[in-house]
Design an enzyme around this catalytic site. Structure first.
Site, mmCIF file in Angstrom:
data_model
loop_
_atom_site.group_PDB
_atom_site.id
_atom_site.type_symbol
_atom_site.label_atom_id
_atom_site.label_comp_id
_atom_site.label_asym_id
_atom_site.label_seq_id
_atom_site.Cartn_x
_atom_site.Cartn_y
_atom_site.Cartn_z
ATOM 1 N N ASN A 1 8.384 -4.170 -9.825
ATOM 2 C CA ASN A 1 9.461 -3.987 -11.001
ATOM 3 C C ASN A 1 10.651 -4.917 -10.575
ATOM 4 O O ASN A 1 11.005 -4.918 -9.485
ATOM 5 C CB ASN A 1 9.866 -2.624 -11.015
ATOM 6 C CG ASN A 1 9.032 -2.035 -12.250
ATOM 7 O OD1 ASN A 1 8.648 -2.368 -13.612
ATOM 8 N ND2 ASN A 1 8.738 -0.519 -12.146
ATOM 9 N N THR B 1 0.716 -1.089 0.018
ATOM 10 C CA THR B 1 0.197 -0.064 0.029
ATOM 11 C C THR B 1 0.943 1.129 0.171
ATOM 12 O O THR B 1 0.757 2.205 0.842
ATOM 13 C CB THR B 1 -1.182 0.028 1.176
ATOM 14 O OG1 THR B 1 -0.149 0.070 2.354
ATOM 15 C CG2 THR B 1 -2.001 -1.095 1.172
ATOM 16 N N HIS C 1 8.114 -4.629 -20.508
ATOM 17 C CA HIS C 1 8.218 -3.171 -19.709
ATOM 18 C C HIS C 1 9.159 -2.637 -19.574
ATOM 19 O O HIS C 1 10.151 -3.304 -18.815
ATOM 20 C CB HIS C 1 7.180 -3.508 -18.699
ATOM 21 C CG HIS C 1 7.047 -2.042 -17.905
ATOM 22 N ND1 HIS C 1 6.093 -1.036 -18.421
ATOM 23 C CD2 HIS C 1 7.563 -1.763 -16.861
ATOM 24 C CE1 HIS C 1 6.213 -0.195 -17.687
ATOM 25 N NE2 HIS C 1 6.901 -0.453 -16.444
ATOM 26 N N ARG D 1 14.651 -0.392 -14.152
ATOM 27 C CA ARG D 1 13.939 -1.407 -13.842
ATOM 28 C C ARG D 1 14.564 -2.669 -13.117
ATOM 29 O O ARG D 1 14.317 -3.303 -12.217
ATOM 30 C CB ARG D 1 12.540 -1.490 -14.315
ATOM 31 C CG ARG D 1 11.692 -0.468 -14.682
ATOM 32 C CD ARG D 1 10.462 -0.505 -15.718
ATOM 33 N NE ARG D 1 9.853 0.567 -15.869
ATOM 34 C CZ ARG D 1 10.117 1.400 -16.909
ATOM 35 N NH1 ARG D 1 11.277 1.406 -17.479
ATOM 36 N NH2 ARG D 1 9.291 2.273 -17.137
ATOM 37 N N LYS E 1 2.640 4.253 -2.755
ATOM 38 C CA LYS E 1 2.033 5.178 -3.705
ATOM 39 C C LYS E 1 1.243 4.556 -4.787
ATOM 40 O O LYS E 1 -0.036 4.816 -4.980
ATOM 41 C CB LYS E 1 3.382 6.001 -4.263
ATOM 42 C CG LYS E 1 3.503 7.269 -3.240
ATOM 43 C CD LYS E 1 4.447 8.336 -4.307
ATOM 44 C CE LYS E 1 4.834 9.461 -3.112
ATOM 45 N NZ LYS E 1 5.839 10.368 -3.956
#
Length: 302
Positions: free
Chosen positions: A119, A9, A171, A88, A11
């Site tokens: 990530n 929990t 990604h 990442r 950002k």
């Protein structure tokens, strides 16, 4: 009754959870984090927002992973976030250890579809599925896909809903614009935009935002909510998420346009042109090479 678990929990976890709950399609939400009192206080914030919307979703914040049970969907954002100037992939080892622990615990009490956000997101999805044996997807390149469409709409000064197209691959820096899918009002984009400029924007804008704002939250949080909603409501939207592919001796998560509903598929990969399909194969090979090397650095049994 639909129950969604949110693991983490911080950002981005808060932003996703808020968007999901405000959608009104969830009966129950379970918020988990290791930080004492954080999920409990976030629970109160969400209850206040739900009261304003007259929504009857039940919410529970907890620091005990055992409380995360009987979920239909679990969204995982736990782990270290990317810092300014950081790739990442630099997060692989630290976050893989966290994801490995979750992969061994969560399936004991949940028969869920798992959505990875931590990530490097595609590799974390692969590790989670490898260790848990449970079907896992990554949010993949759906975020890049929306960045692509928004930028083209801005450059051409057209409504964003006129723009179609997808980004695929891994990604991050290895993401590739699937140009055979990019269109304006269903017409191929051809030379209407500077393709190098568009590709640079898609890859660079997250880092630029992180430098100034400390993280990317509002865009990804809203986009990822759409993935959750399409699964829960079985909307069967075409999105560029990363789902499991079998390559060599591993399961790897690579993004390509695919139908997203209560089940994932079919893929639209066969409709891409030869150049775009070659880029996806290249991205898969690069993913596999880094992934295998990184697995060797882990002090966990995989």
């Amino acid at each position: 009754m639909t129950t969604i678990g949110f693991i983490g929990t911080g950002k981005i976890g808060q932003t996703i959870a808020f968007n999901v709950l405000m959608g009104g399609y969830t009966d129950e939400a379970i918020l988990y984090d290791i930080i004492p009192d954080l999920p409990q206080k976030f629970e109160h914030e969400l209850r206040h927002a739900l009261a304003s919307r007259r929504l009857r979703t039940e919410v529970m914040g907890t620091n005990s992973l055992e409380d995360v049970s009987s979920c239909d969907v679990i969204v995982i954002t736990a782990g270290k976030p990317r810092k300014p100037g950081m790739d990442r992939r630099n997060l692989f080892v630290e976050n893989a250890k966290i994801i490995a622990g979750l992969a061994r615990e969560l399936p004991k009490r949940n028969d869920a579809i798992y959505i990875m956000v931590s990530n490097p997101v595609d590799m974390m999805a692969s590790i989670f599925m490898k260790l848990s044996g449970k079907y896992t997807i990554s949010t993949g390149d759906q975020v890049e896909t929306m960045r692509l469409r928004s930028y083209i709409a801005k450059v051409l000064k057209v409504p964003v809903n006129y723009v179609g197209g997808y980004v695929g691959g891994e990604h991050g820096d290895d993401a590739v614009v699937l140009w055979s899918t990019v269109s304006i009002k269903d017409e191929p984009v051809r030379d209407k935009v500077n393709k190098e400029e568009v590709e640079k924007y898609v890859k660079d804008i997250p880092g630029d935002i992180i430098k100034v704002m400390g993280g990317t939250t509002w865009g990804p949080g809203t986009i990822i909510e759409e993935i959750v909603r399409s699964i829960v409501l079985n909307e069967n939207k075409v999105m560029s998420i990363a789902f499991p592919h079998y390559f060599e001796d591993e399961i790897v998560h690579i993004s390509e346009p695919v139908v997203v509903g209560s089940k994932i598929g079919p893929s639209l990969e066969s409709l891409l042109d030869e150049k775009d399909r070659w880029h996806l194969i290249s991205a898969t090979k690069d993913f596999y090479t880094f992934y295998k090397e990184s697995l060797g650095k882990l002090q966990i049994v995989v």
